[in-house]
Design an enzyme around this catalytic site. Structure first.
Site, PDB file in Angstrom:
ATOM      1  N   ASP A  21       2.401   6.039  10.432  1.00  0.00           N
ATOM      2  CA  ASP A  21       1.908   5.689   9.097  1.00  0.00           C
ATOM      3  C   ASP A  21       0.417   5.317   9.150  1.00  0.00           C
ATOM      4  O   ASP A  21      -0.008   4.585  10.048  1.00  0.00           O
ATOM      5  CB  ASP A  21       2.723   4.493   8.594  1.00  0.00           C
ATOM      6  N   GLU A  28       0.221  10.584  10.045  1.00  0.00           N
ATOM      7  CA  GLU A  28      -0.066  10.598   8.607  1.00  0.00           C
ATOM      8  C   GLU A  28      -1.524  10.189   8.479  1.00  0.00           C
ATOM      9  O   GLU A  28      -1.855   9.011   8.468  1.00  0.00           O
ATOM     10  CB  GLU A  28       0.826   9.614   7.848  1.00  0.00           C
TER      11      GLU A  28
HETATM   12  C1  NOJ Z   1       1.955   5.760   3.662  1.00  0.00           C
HETATM   13  C2  NOJ Z   1       3.393   5.734   3.246  1.00  0.00           C
HETATM   14  O1  NOJ Z   1       3.878   7.050   3.182  1.00  0.00           O
HETATM   15  C3  NOJ Z   1       3.439   5.024   1.923  1.00  0.00           C
HETATM   16  O2  NOJ Z   1       4.712   5.119   1.337  1.00  0.00           O
HETATM   17  C4  NOJ Z   1       3.034   3.598   2.129  1.00  0.00           C
HETATM   18  O3  NOJ Z   1       2.952   2.947   0.869  1.00  0.00           O
HETATM   19  C5  NOJ Z   1       1.667   3.492   2.804  1.00  0.00           C
HETATM   20  N1  NOJ Z   1       1.519   4.413   3.888  1.00  0.00           N
HETATM   21  C6  NOJ Z   1       1.448   2.092   3.357  1.00  0.00           C
HETATM   22  O4  NOJ Z   1       2.270   1.865   4.460  1.00  0.00           O
END
Ligand code: NOJ
Length: 548
Positions: free
Chosen positions: A215, A275
């Site tokens: 993440d 991500e």
């Molecule tokens: C990316 C995640 O996919 C999202 O759902 C989240 O709110 C943010 N990162 C913060 O962790």
């Protein structure tokens, strides 16, 4: 629907490189299947549906966070990274899920949230109780304020969910939260933070997971030197040179090199996918073999239904992968994005936030058009080399649920923007398993987000029985993809304007018609089509044909 189905799926799960061209199915655990009748999806619910995923033909499952969490951000506010939310299950339950998946040849990827913790995490609670300048506070990013009495935030940094990225404590200090105030950012300059995350990775690696989705992978390393630099670039249009104080900094290389050494100590090595909302010119850095190994390419999810845009996205993605030993990824939807069946049902360029705010009524989505395009897009994506990430419900062509009432919303975006943006709940509504019953087989209790009546016709049981359904199209396409082998370099073929046409070295060809009129293609044999017919190579508007 008739398909020219090649021989049975070979076992590709043994290879170290299983992830390179894998089809990965994203599960949002609270919305997948509820086994214990509390209205919340859970780990045993997932385990009870493993055979559904085997039948779908996917290679791996990515589980969005299932860790203990006060749910200030749908589970991405983690209060213990090495445990399971008791409402969702137990560590033994996860172990059983991993074993059940492995027994069926499915891999398991778990979500790791290293940029921040929940404010209920033991570390943050200790930091709150400790004085300014203490080692407890140094695990996070605490600063004194500016202006008279320090009443102004330490910098102009903004939260992704709206408002300042700084929150003030009663003792006058401020802490950084790039997301909700309940998600304080960790200080990655602190060796204790680095060591603890290694423990977390090892914990899940030893439990048997096959990889990690990381993440906010572009956010861990920050330039926190004084004076804090201004970051006016709030629209995610990051500079291309790694000089932003908060995102996509070169120091990340060092962090991920250490993780990679750990991943490579497993056999087969653990995979990871970043991500990283970094620009295309930088995203490949996360995909290097000395780094996470693969990075999300979100460009398909932001492209309009347009041949030129799709072609540019595909070329960028493949080019980015060529710069590393990695493969690219393809994403049409996930838990943060308005579902593509709905995006494609609306006029191009529409402001989706404003549309959602109006309850999704103006304009009314053209559902038939959206579904046709979603099916065509799925077939196009599944014909590409690289990993395909399918979000739960994509295989059912679920639409965005746009009419959730304000009191039903959970997303912090809704609260933090004072109702100016509705947020992401409409993509997180639970799956419909059966066409009967009040909650469509998801749960016996009232679900945490209500399933709309429109989901009834799209239920798994209904689509299972319909050979033309989107579910059966995904099943056929995923199986054919594995047999046809998507890994070769594609070559673009001539196509009229408004169409894309490419070939794999083994003769497998894909033609997508984005336009308004049918197009004829000279074909040998039709393999699969997103719309009925096409045996003679006549591709209707908004359709994809696989042939050879
Ligand atoms: C990316 C995640 O996919 C999202 O759902 C989240 O709110 C943010 N990162 C913060 O962790």
């Amino acid at each position: 629907m008739t398909h020219t189905m090649p021989a049975p799926t070979p076992d590709r799960t043994r290879s170290d490189d299983w992830w390179r061209h894998a089809v990965v199915y994203q599960i949002y655990p609270r919305s997948f299947a509820d086994s214990d009748g509390d209205g919340l999806g859970d780990i045993d619910g997932i385990r009870s549906r493993l055979d559904y995923l085997v039948e779908l033909g996917v290679d791996a499952i990515w589980l969005s966070p299932f860790y203990p969490s006060p749910l200030a951000d749908g589970g991405y506010d983690v209060s213990d990274h090495r445990a399971v939310d008791p409402r969702l299950g137990t560590t033994d339950g996860i172990r059983a899920l991993i074993e059940g998946a492995h027994a069926r040849g499915l891999k398991i990827i778990v979500d790791i949230v290293p940029n921040h913790t929940s404010d209920q995490h033991e570390w943050f609670q200790r930091a709150l109780a400790a004085p300014a300048g203490s080692p407890e506070r140094d695990r996070y990013v605490f600063r004194d304020g500016t202006g008279p009495d320090g009443a102004e935030p330490p910098s102009d940094w903004r939260s992704h969910f709206g408002g300042s990225a700084w929150a003030r404590l009663p003792d006058g200090q401020w802490y950084l939260h790039l997301f909700a105030p309940e998600q304080p950012d960790l200080n990655w300059g602190n060796p204790e933070v680095r060591a603890d995350l290694i423990r977390t990775l090892r914990f899940w690696g030893d439990l048997g997971v096959d990889g990690f989705r990381v993440d906010v992978a572009h956010g861990l390393a920050k330039d926190l030197s004084e004076p804090l630099r201004s970051q006016p670039n709030l629209d995610r249009a990051l500079p291309l040179d790694g000089t932003d104080p908060l995102y996509d900094r070169d120091e990340l290389d060092d962090i991920y090199r250490e993780w990679r050494e750990l991943f490579d100590s497993y056999s087969p090595p653990l995979m990871a996918v970043a991500e990283s909302w970094a620009p295309p010119a930088r995203v490949w850095r996360y995909a290097r073999s000395t780094s996470l190994g693969q990075a999300f390419n979100f460009e398909l999810s932001t492209a309009a239904w347009d041949a030129g845009q799709f072609r540019a996205v595909i070329e960028n993605g493949l080019e980015s992968a060529r710069r590393t030993a990695a493969t690219t990824t393809w994403v049409l939807s996930n838990h943060d994005i308005v579902r593509h069946t709905t995006r494609y049902a609306l006029p191009a360029g529409i402001d989706l936030d404003a549309w959602l705010l109006g309850g999704g009524a103006d304009p009314a989505p053209d559902r038939a058009l959206g579904t046709a395009r979603a099916r065509a897009a799925a077939l196009l994506m599944l014909a590409l080399p690289g990993s395909v990430y399918v979000y739960q419900g994509d295989e059912l062509a679920l639409p965005e649920v746009s009419d959730l009432a304000p009191e039903q919303l959970h997303d912090p975006i809704w609260l933090r923007t004072d109702g100016a943006q509705k947020g992401r709940d409409g993509a997180r509504v639970p799956l419909p398993w059966d066409a009967t019953g009040e909650h469509l087989g998801f749960s016996t209790a009232t679900p945490w987000l209500p399933l709309p009546e429109a989901f009834r016709d799209l239920a798994v049981a209904t689509q299972d029985a319909d050979p033309e359904s989107t579910l059966n199209l995904y099943r056929a396409a995923i199986r054919c993809r594995a047999l046809l082998d998507p890994s070769g370099d594609i070559a673009w073929l001539d196509a009229p304007e408004g169409a894309l046409h490419f070939a794999h070295p083994n003769g497998w060809r894909c033609f997508t018609n984005f336009g308004d009129a049918a197009v004829s293609v000279e074909i040998g044999e039709r393999i699969l089509g997103s719309a009925p017919g096409m045996d003679a190579g006549v591709v209707p508007p908004n359709a994809t044909l696989w042939y050879r």
